[in-house]
Design a protein around this motif. Sequence first.
Motif, PDB file in Angstrom:
ATOM      1  N   GLU A   6      39.300  32.906  39.443  1.00 20.64           N
ATOM      2  CA  GLU A   6      39.121  32.660  38.011  1.00 20.64           C
ATOM      3  C   GLU A   6      39.013  31.164  37.730  1.00 20.64           C
ATOM      4  OE1 GLU A   6      41.492  36.490  36.108  1.00 20.64           O
ATOM      5  OE2 GLU A   6      42.597  34.649  36.552  1.00 20.64           O
ATOM      6  N   ASP A   7      39.838  30.395  38.394  1.00 21.50           N
ATOM      7  CA  ASP A   7      39.806  28.943  38.258  1.00 21.50           C
ATOM      8  C   ASP A   7      38.422  28.416  38.658  1.00 21.50           C
ATOM      9  OD1 ASP A   7      41.723  26.581  37.832  1.00 21.50           O
ATOM     10  OD2 ASP A   7      40.833  26.077  39.780  1.00 21.50           O
ATOM     11  N   GLN A   8      37.921  28.865  39.789  1.00 19.72           N
ATOM     12  CA  GLN A   8      36.614  28.428  40.278  1.00 19.72           C
ATOM     13  C   GLN A   8      35.487  28.878  39.353  1.00 19.72           C
ATOM     14  OE1 GLN A   8      36.713  30.073  44.239  1.00 19.72           O
ATOM     15  NE2 GLN A   8      37.724  28.268  45.089  1.00 19.72           N
ATOM     16  N   ALA A  45      35.215  39.362  37.011  1.00 21.49           N
ATOM     17  CA  ALA A  45      36.040  38.219  36.605  1.00 21.49           C
ATOM     18  C   ALA A  45      35.488  37.567  35.334  1.00 21.49           C
ATOM     19  CB  ALA A  45      36.113  37.201  37.740  1.00 21.49           C
ATOM     20  N   LEU A  46      34.172  37.461  35.210  1.00 27.22           N
ATOM     21  CA  LEU A  46      33.573  36.912  33.983  1.00 27.22           C
ATOM     22  C   LEU A  46      33.982  37.751  32.776  1.00 27.22           C
ATOM     23  CD1 LEU A  46      29.998  36.054  35.283  1.00 27.22           C
ATOM     24  CD2 LEU A  46      31.626  34.404  34.350  1.00 27.22           C
ATOM     25  N   ASP A  47      33.926  39.058  32.930  1.00 29.01           N
ATOM     26  CA  ASP A  47      34.307  39.968  31.846  1.00 29.01           C
ATOM     27  C   ASP A  47      35.785  39.806  31.498  1.00 29.01           C
ATOM     28  OD1 ASP A  47      33.712  42.187  30.013  1.00 29.01           O
ATOM     29  OD2 ASP A  47      34.982  43.374  31.359  1.00 29.01           O
ATOM     30  N   ARG A  48      36.618  39.719  32.515  1.00 31.47           N
ATOM     31  CA  ARG A  48      38.068  39.570  32.301  1.00 31.47           C
ATOM     32  C   ARG A  48      38.373  38.241  31.604  1.00 31.47           C
ATOM     33  NH1 ARG A  48      39.631  40.521  37.317  1.00 31.47           N
ATOM     34  NH2 ARG A  48      39.729  38.339  37.948  1.00 31.47           N
ATOM     35  N   LEU A  49      37.706  37.170  32.024  1.00 30.83           N
ATOM     36  CA  LEU A  49      37.923  35.866  31.410  1.00 30.83           C
ATOM     37  C   LEU A  49      37.446  35.839  29.960  1.00 30.83           C
ATOM     38  CD1 LEU A  49      36.920  33.685  34.470  1.00 30.83           C
ATOM     39  CD2 LEU A  49      39.194  33.768  33.416  1.00 30.83           C
TER      40      LEU A  49
END
Length: 105
Positions: A6-8, A45-49
């Motif tokens: 997520e950081d990346q 991850a894009l969706d979660r963020l």
Amino acid sequence: MLTKLEDQILLTVWRFKGEAYGISVYQELEKVTGSKVAVGVVYFALDRLEKRGYLESYKGKPAAVRGGMRKKFYKITQEGITELVRSKNANDNFWKDFTELSPSS
């Protein structure tokens, strides 16, 4: 707290200055890290963020080469920037006690 991926991803989206879409994020992650990651993992991850408020998305113009479909672009929010700074500070605190670190340690 952000996961390493997520950081990346947030850093990658920030790097693209609001012009990031899933495949561009995926390709940049592989280029910068030298590691393979599944495309689906990046999209998840894009969706979660986005759901957490760290990213927002918008649709681009329809493209003939995509059968009239529009790309979904992402940009980082102020909350996302704040979380990245928090994550960086936490990592810096962990690393500050390591004055020497080598692969053979």
